[in-house]
Design an enzyme around this catalytic site. Structure first.
Site, PDB file in Angstrom:
ATOM      1  N   GLY A  93      23.972  -6.324 -19.734  1.00  0.00           N
ATOM      2  CA  GLY A  93      23.923  -6.006 -18.316  1.00  0.00           C
ATOM      3  C   GLY A  93      24.401  -7.143 -17.431  1.00  0.00           C
ATOM      4  N   ARG A  94      24.509  -8.315 -18.027  1.00  0.00           N
ATOM      5  CA  ARG A  94      24.991  -9.460 -17.248  1.00  0.00           C
ATOM      6  C   ARG A  94      25.738 -10.442 -18.134  1.00  0.00           C
ATOM      7  NH1 ARG A  94      19.533 -12.998 -16.109  1.00  0.00           N
ATOM      8  NH2 ARG A  94      18.311 -12.254 -17.880  1.00  0.00           N
ATOM      9  N   LYS A 113      27.091 -15.517 -19.823  1.00  0.00           N
ATOM     10  CA  LYS A 113      25.863 -14.846 -19.378  1.00  0.00           C
ATOM     11  C   LYS A 113      25.659 -15.153 -17.899  1.00  0.00           C
ATOM     12  CE  LYS A 113      20.890 -14.573 -20.275  1.00  0.00           C
ATOM     13  NZ  LYS A 113      19.838 -14.942 -21.240  1.00  0.00           N
ATOM     14  N   ASP A 125      21.438  -7.096 -11.063  1.00  0.00           N
ATOM     15  CA  ASP A 125      22.565  -7.580 -10.266  1.00  0.00           C
ATOM     16  C   ASP A 125      23.637  -8.260 -11.110  1.00  0.00           C
ATOM     17  OD1 ASP A 125      21.273  -9.881 -10.976  1.00  0.00           O
ATOM     18  OD2 ASP A 125      20.769 -10.519  -8.938  1.00  0.00           O
ATOM     19  N   GLY A 126      23.411  -8.310 -12.427  1.00  0.00           N
ATOM     20  CA  GLY A 126      24.420  -8.914 -13.293  1.00  0.00           C
ATOM     21  C   GLY A 126      24.424 -10.429 -13.274  1.00  0.00           C
ATOM     22  N   ARG A 183      22.986  -7.297 -32.381  1.00  0.00           N
ATOM     23  CA  ARG A 183      21.524  -7.335 -32.450  1.00  0.00           C
ATOM     24  C   ARG A 183      20.974  -6.219 -33.330  1.00  0.00           C
ATOM     25  NH1 ARG A 183      20.794  -9.652 -27.169  1.00  0.00           N
ATOM     26  NH2 ARG A 183      22.813 -10.635 -26.808  1.00  0.00           N
ATOM     27  N   ASP A 256      16.125  -5.870 -29.169  1.00  0.00           N
ATOM     28  CA  ASP A 256      17.442  -6.142 -28.589  1.00  0.00           C
ATOM     29  C   ASP A 256      17.688  -7.648 -28.467  1.00  0.00           C
ATOM     30  OD1 ASP A 256      15.297  -5.398 -26.595  1.00  0.00           O
ATOM     31  OD2 ASP A 256      16.651  -6.489 -25.271  1.00  0.00           O
ATOM     32  N   ASN A 257      16.668  -8.456 -28.739  1.00  0.00           N
ATOM     33  CA  ASN A 257      16.846  -9.904 -28.713  1.00  0.00           C
ATOM     34  C   ASN A 257      16.808 -10.511 -30.108  1.00  0.00           C
ATOM     35  OD1 ASN A 257      17.035  -9.920 -25.927  1.00  0.00           O
ATOM     36  ND2 ASN A 257      14.864 -10.307 -25.598  1.00  0.00           N
ATOM     37  N   ASP A 266      19.053 -15.252 -26.869  1.00  0.00           N
ATOM     38  CA  ASP A 266      18.478 -14.751 -25.610  1.00  0.00           C
ATOM     39  C   ASP A 266      17.243 -15.541 -25.180  1.00  0.00           C
ATOM     40  OD1 ASP A 266      20.517 -12.964 -25.705  1.00  0.00           O
ATOM     41  OD2 ASP A 266      19.291 -11.202 -25.310  1.00  0.00           O
TER      42      ASP A 266
HETATM   43  P1  AMP Z   1      16.566  -9.773 -21.448  1.00  0.00           P
HETATM   44  O1  AMP Z   1      15.100  -9.584 -21.199  1.00  0.00           O
HETATM   45  O2  AMP Z   1      17.167 -10.897 -20.643  1.00  0.00           O
HETATM   46  O3  AMP Z   1      16.886  -9.876 -22.901  1.00  0.00           O
HETATM   47  O4  AMP Z   1      17.275  -8.478 -20.862  1.00  0.00           O
HETATM   48  C1  AMP Z   1      16.946  -7.160 -21.236  1.00  0.00           C
HETATM   49  C2  AMP Z   1      18.001  -6.228 -20.733  1.00  0.00           C
HETATM   50  O5  AMP Z   1      18.083  -6.275 -19.309  1.00  0.00           O
HETATM   51  C3  AMP Z   1      19.408  -6.527 -21.222  1.00  0.00           C
HETATM   52  O6  AMP Z   1      20.076  -5.313 -21.386  1.00  0.00           O
HETATM   53  C4  AMP Z   1      19.983  -7.333 -20.092  1.00  0.00           C
HETATM   54  O7  AMP Z   1      21.388  -7.282 -20.062  1.00  0.00           O
HETATM   55  C5  AMP Z   1      19.376  -6.651 -18.892  1.00  0.00           C
HETATM   56  N1  AMP Z   1      19.282  -7.550 -17.739  1.00  0.00           N
HETATM   57  C6  AMP Z   1      18.398  -8.560 -17.555  1.00  0.00           C
HETATM   58  N2  AMP Z   1      18.600  -9.150 -16.372  1.00  0.00           N
HETATM   59  C7  AMP Z   1      19.627  -8.510 -15.774  1.00  0.00           C
HETATM   60  C8  AMP Z   1      20.313  -8.642 -14.520  1.00  0.00           C
HETATM   61  N3  AMP Z   1      19.954  -9.570 -13.624  1.00  0.00           N
HETATM   62  N4  AMP Z   1      21.322  -7.804 -14.275  1.00  0.00           N
HETATM   63  C9  AMP Z   1      21.683  -6.863 -15.148  1.00  0.00           C
HETATM   64  N5  AMP Z   1      21.089  -6.677 -16.330  1.00  0.00           N
HETATM   65  C10 AMP Z   1      20.059  -7.480 -16.648  1.00  0.00           C
HETATM   66 MG    MG Z   2      18.228  -9.899 -24.146  1.00  0.00          MG
END
Ligand code: AMP
Ligand code: MG
Length: 489
Positions: A93-94, A113, A125-126, A183, A256-257, A266
């Site tokens: 997502g980012r 990232k 917000d990516g 993953r 997913d991590n 991650d």
């Molecule tokens: P994470 O907890 O960082 O491993 O993220 C879990 C999921 O949320 C993943 O699919 C990330 O890409 C998405 N994600 C986390 N933060 C953001 C963000 N600020 N914008 C878009 N996607 C996000």
């Molecule tokens: Mg992640």
């Protein structure tokens, strides 16, 4: 070998695996992007010269302004179990994959990232904030310095782009490096589409686990999948055993991590423990303590079952896959005890040592001892009892344990001087304590990378004492005791 960026051969094997797995999408550049730090050690390993790193094209790529020469950026799709619950589709997502470059260590995938929205951003917000980007940048190198399997970090870019979290923060981009960012959740995503899942399996096996095919007849997917699962299980078990023995808590062990290569990936609200607490939880959002220090091994095992379930989508025999996972505990204990043996300065692991280790954890917990300092002090504990005992709230329990430990040492013939040296080569003096990361973050917010560089220097050789840097080996000062970490990233 050293090469300019324009000469770097970039392959896009993952992007070319099929349109199902990723989406071609450009990055969203940052405003007034500046290269805050670059990991010259890793750059050298990748064959990138100092000139390359100093060239404007390098900043353009690592800040998301332009793709690598002759390539396109992509975002990967995956799903996952978050906090034990099926979350469905997630994906990068980012993050954007830039492609792989060939290195003497094999192909390495580069990924940004914090590089903007993708089709998988959902409500996000990516972006990634500078604070968490500094933490990821430092942690991946700290883990590498400790010899723990991890993704790496090549560059850290800061900017003038605002990001809105609890407060307004600064957007940053970390360039991460790993042979692959696939993953467990990538397999889970395709578990109901056998054709796509098979393509993913073949890709992962051919690229990263070719030995899984040795001596197996073509088309025996059951055998290949079992062997892959066995390898991933072993690597994951070793990785988590290594986490346990340095007091590392990942914080968000969602499927997913979890890397299919058994790498720590991650980095979010992770933590290296200061005061040992057996059920320490570093992630403030983890209110049930699912990812506490002492649950990490069983969670990893649970996650492997999710991977096995996903593989069953290939119409495989579930008993065969499940049987493979019975070896997880053996793999884990093998590595965990090997680590403990070295950390205790023992020539071998023998009857009674597992009990001594359990008693050690109990002592650290009740004695509220600092994880890193207590292990480090063990080397000289027999000779400098008072210094050792001073680390524990309850001296009497510590005395009893030390008596057992000293007795155990008499059962092996090893020169105390050599034993101390061996122990100091495996019990780190410097770890990435939260308050140290916090100091580097504060400086980074002023565009000052000096603290990051100091930490990298110490954490790359965490066993070697550097005169003048005693403060970096100390337990947190009083101002940092109540340091609260925001989980938003
Ligand atoms: P994470 O907890 O960082 O491993 O993220 C879990 C999921 O949320 C993943 O699919 C990330 O890409 C998405 N994600 C986390 N933060 C953001 C963000 N600020 N914008 C878009 N996607 C996000
Ligand atoms: Mg992640």
């Amino acid at each position: 070998m050293s090469r300019a960026f324009a000469e770097v051969d970039i392959a896009q094997d993952f992007a070319n695996l099929g349109p199902e797995f990723s989406t071609r999408v450009p990055c969203q550049p940052l405003s007034n992007a500046r290269l805050l730090d670059v990991n010259t050690d890793l750059a050298t390993e990748l064959g990138l010269s100092p000139d390359t790193l100093a060239a404007p094209e390098f900043l353009a790529v690592v800040s998301g302004q332009s793709p690598m020469p002759n390539s396109e950026t992509v975002a990967a799709v995956y799903s996952g179990h978050q906090f034990g619950v099926w979350a469905g589709q997630l994906g990068d997502g980012r993050a954007h994959l830039l492609g792989q470059i060939n290195t003497p260590q094999g192909p390495q995938e580069l990924q940004l990232k914090g590089s903007g929205k993708t089709p998988y951003s959902r409500m996000g917000d990516g972006r990634a904030v500078l604070r968490s980007s500094v933490r990821e940048y430092l942690a991946s190198e700290a883990m590498h310095g400790l010899g723990i399997a991890t993704s790496r970090a090549l560059a850290l870019v800061t900017s003038d782009t605002p990001v809105y979290r609890e407060t307004v923060e600064t957007a940053a981009i970390v360039t991460r490096v790993a042979p692959s960012f696939i993953r467990f959740g990538t397999f889970e995503h395709w578990s109901t589409q056998p054709d796509v899942l098979k393509r993913l399996l073949d890709y992962v096996v051919d690229q990263f686990y070719p030995e899984c095919r040795h001596g197996i007849s073509v088309g025996d997917t059951q055998q290949v999948a079992e062997r892959l699962l066995a390898q991933v299980s072993q690597r994951t078990a070793y990785m988590v055993a290594d986490w346990q023995t340095v007091g590392f808590c990942h914080g968000v062990m969602n499927t997913d991590n979890m890397s299919i290569l058994g790498l720590t990936i991650d980095y979010g609200p992770y933590g290296f423990m200061d005061t040992f607490q057996v059920n320490h939880v570093c992630n403030h959002s983890d209110t049930h303590g699912r990812y506490a220090w002492n649950t990490q091994p069983s969670i990893a095992h649970w996650n492997l079952y999710r991977l096995a379930s996903a593989l069953m989508g290939l119409d495989l025999n579930s008993e065969g896959l499940k049987a493979v996972l019975q070896d997880f505990e053996t793999h884990f204990l093998h590595r965990y005890y090997a680590n403990a043996q070295a950390k205790f300065g023992f020539n071998q692991w023998q009857d009674g040592d597992a009990q001594l280790l359990d008693d050690w954890w109990r002592l650290l917990h009740h004695g509220q001892a600092d994880f890193t300092l207590a292990f480090r002090a063990l080397a000289t504990a027999p000779e400098q009892e008072d210094d050792f005992l001073a680390l524990f709230a309850q001296a009497e329990q510590a005395e009893n344990w030390l008596a057992s430990y000293k007795h155990r040492l008499t059962e092996q013939a090893i020169d105390p001087h050599i034993r101390r040296e061996n122990m100091n080569a495996v019990n780190p003096l410097y770890v990435l304590r939260n308050y140290l990361a916090e100091q580097a973050i504060q400086a980074a917010k002023q565009d000052d990378p000096a603290e990051i560089d100091t930490l990298l220097r110490l954490l790359r050789a965490p066993y070697t004492e550097v005169p003048g840097f005693e403060a970096y080996a100390a337990a947190p000062p009083s101002w940092a005791q109540g340091l609260s970490l925001s989980c938003s990233s």
